[in-house]
Design an enzyme around this catalytic site. Sequence first.
Site, PDB file in Angstrom:
ATOM      1  N   ARG A 154     -58.960 -73.905  17.395  1.00 36.14           N
ATOM      2  CA  ARG A 154     -57.583 -73.140  17.896  1.00 36.14           C
ATOM      3  C   ARG A 154     -58.504 -72.861  19.141  1.00 36.14           C
ATOM      4  O   ARG A 154     -59.479 -72.514  19.415  1.00 36.14           O
ATOM      5  CB  ARG A 154     -58.204 -71.806  17.417  1.00 36.14           C
ATOM      6  CG  ARG A 154     -56.936 -71.929  15.722  1.00 36.14           C
ATOM      7  CD  ARG A 154     -57.168 -71.458  15.064  1.00 36.14           C
ATOM      8  NE  ARG A 154     -55.878 -70.205  15.337  1.00 36.14           N
ATOM      9  CZ  ARG A 154     -55.474 -69.133  14.466  1.00 36.14           C
ATOM     10  NH1 ARG A 154     -55.702 -68.768  13.761  1.00 36.14           N
ATOM     11  NH2 ARG A 154     -54.236 -68.376  15.074  1.00 36.14           N
ATOM     12  N   GLN A 192     -53.594 -60.736  20.579  1.00 31.62           N
ATOM     13  CA  GLN A 192     -55.001 -61.075  20.253  1.00 31.62           C
ATOM     14  C   GLN A 192     -55.848 -60.937  21.269  1.00 31.62           C
ATOM     15  O   GLN A 192     -57.008 -60.145  21.793  1.00 31.62           O
ATOM     16  CB  GLN A 192     -55.804 -62.014  18.925  1.00 31.62           C
ATOM     17  CG  GLN A 192     -54.819 -62.382  17.949  1.00 31.62           C
ATOM     18  CD  GLN A 192     -55.228 -62.974  17.780  1.00 31.62           C
ATOM     19  OE1 GLN A 192     -55.640 -64.201  17.836  1.00 31.62           O
ATOM     20  NE2 GLN A 192     -55.056 -63.394  15.874  1.00 31.62           N
ATOM     21  N   ASP A 249     -45.071 -65.047  13.091  1.00 33.16           N
ATOM     22  CA  ASP A 249     -45.800 -64.766  12.356  1.00 33.16           C
ATOM     23  C   ASP A 249     -44.970 -65.191  10.473  1.00 33.16           C
ATOM     24  O   ASP A 249     -45.083 -65.895   9.761  1.00 33.16           O
ATOM     25  CB  ASP A 249     -46.753 -63.722  11.507  1.00 33.16           C
ATOM     26  CG  ASP A 249     -47.741 -63.954  12.721  1.00 33.16           C
ATOM     27  OD1 ASP A 249     -48.355 -64.690  12.886  1.00 33.16           O
ATOM     28  OD2 ASP A 249     -48.413 -62.499  12.345  1.00 33.16           O
TER      29      ASP A 249
HETATM   30  C1  S3P Z   1     -51.761 -60.955  15.525  1.00 35.78           C
HETATM   31  C2  S3P Z   1     -51.222 -61.470  16.659  1.00 35.78           C
HETATM   32  C3  S3P Z   1     -50.469 -62.959  16.389  1.00 35.78           C
HETATM   33  C4  S3P Z   1     -50.291 -63.218  15.375  1.00 35.78           C
HETATM   34  C5  S3P Z   1     -51.159 -62.836  14.258  1.00 35.78           C
HETATM   35  C6  S3P Z   1     -51.843 -61.383  14.329  1.00 35.78           C
HETATM   36  C7  S3P Z   1     -52.140 -59.583  15.926  1.00 35.78           C
HETATM   37  O1  S3P Z   1     -51.546 -64.126  17.435  1.00 35.78           O
HETATM   38  O2  S3P Z   1     -49.615 -64.464  14.966  1.00 35.78           O
HETATM   39  O3  S3P Z   1     -50.961 -63.324  13.103  1.00 35.78           O
HETATM   40  O4  S3P Z   1     -53.014 -59.736  15.141  1.00 35.78           O
HETATM   41  O5  S3P Z   1     -53.209 -59.304  16.764  1.00 35.78           O
HETATM   42  P1  S3P Z   1     -51.223 -64.550  18.952  1.00 35.78           P
HETATM   43  O6  S3P Z   1     -52.424 -63.332  19.553  1.00 35.78           O
HETATM   44  O7  S3P Z   1     -52.145 -65.290  18.651  1.00 35.78           O
HETATM   45  O8  S3P Z   1     -50.130 -64.254  19.430  1.00 35.78           O
END
Ligand code: S3P
Length: 433
Positions: free
Chosen positions: A125, A170, A319
């Site tokens: 990833r 994230q 998600d």
């Molecule tokens: C999340 C943000 C999303 C999501 C992941 C959880 C989080 O990812 O798809 O399951 O807890 O901040 P991204 O930040 O890559 O969009």
Amino acid sequence: MAIQLVRPARTLQGSLTVPGDKSISHRYAMLAGLAEGTSRLSNFSTGADPHSSLGCVQALGATVEHKGSGPAATVEVTGVAGAFRQPAAALDCGNSGSTMRMLAGLIAPHPHTFTLVGDHSLTVRPMERIRKPLSQMGAKIDLVDGHAPVTIFGGRLRAIDFTTPIPSAQVKTAVLFAGLQAEGTTSLSEAIRTRDHSEHALKAFGATLTRSGEKLSISGGQKLKAIDATVPGDISSAAFFLCAALLFPDANLVLDSLGMNPTRAALLDVIAALGGRIKVLTVEEHHGELIGAIQVNPGGVSASGPFTISGALTAQVIDELPVLAAIAPFTANGLIIRDAQELRVKESDRIALVAKNLRAMGAELTELPDGLEIPGGQSLHGAQVDSGSDHRIAMAVSIAALRATGDTEIHGAEAASISFPEFFTSLDALAQR
Ligand code: S3P
């Protein structure tokens, strides 16, 4: 690899309390690990991912204790009062991109060397997205071809003014967690607003954070204090059952203690657009997060064409897209998903896997570089399908299987335990055969 048989259902009825939200559990685990004092976290996610975060803060010097069991279970985290210690070994993030990316921001300001590792899926990833802002703040971070293992040579960081190039909570969180401990005031803008659990969690732990228009600001050198908190139920786990309720004319589902944060609840609007009737029974606020009970019944769809999820809405239901795609063939008018190229770099290439599994069940659809076009009014048959070791794919395909003719075998069904270990038990309790 576990094979789970899912038989068609007649309808879906009953009430359910889903386990604590995965996103919020991660943030509470990490901030409790940094804070001073003992945080008591109830309804902490039972999924493996947030437990990876707990394992990491423990390796960084926090104490983690599990007390009680069942609904009364709590996780008590005694934090390091602002000073993480040098871990004895690499920090194991398991399957959890949230752990790896958000923790990177939390630990980068500490004067140690950290190595973050994960399973095969996590190792492919993209991690450049967190290396870039954290390096601008002064951290030295090594990746291998843009991927884990992530090696962080931590130390004093300086504030930055950052605009997130892709919608990612994230990445936003990594910058806010680093900014909390940097010199100066860090600002962050998002073109598309993503889930704001970090903002609420930081405030709950006593940090000051301001928003002016699209810009968030956090000043460095702030100390956190432990909290007592109850994690709201995970709306992304509830999504499987909310979507399943659309498949049967006499379905009736009540979900309680459910997280309804507005940055996550756009799913409810999509459910309504696809023919669901949602009644909010109660709602209250806890540490900035909304928690409530809802009832879902199928209603009727009035729109004539397919419903399109694109732009900001795609980011808000990112998600839930696999399960929305899984019920799309059974909807009256179908579903178009666009601007979802991020789905290709989740725990699996979710666009390709959803397409492959639905086709195995007899569905017609078009795979696009950034999404899917799925006509409605289709009939599916049971088949052998594969989760690709991705929790949301295992669960999404199980929901499609409820309305297929014949049984479906889900290979790699154990992946569900990454976010929702109780999923198949809950499915059996609610699906009437
Ligand atoms: C999340 C943000 C999303 C999501 C992941 C959880 C989080 O990812 O798809 O399951 O807890 O901040 P991204 O930040 O890559 O969009």
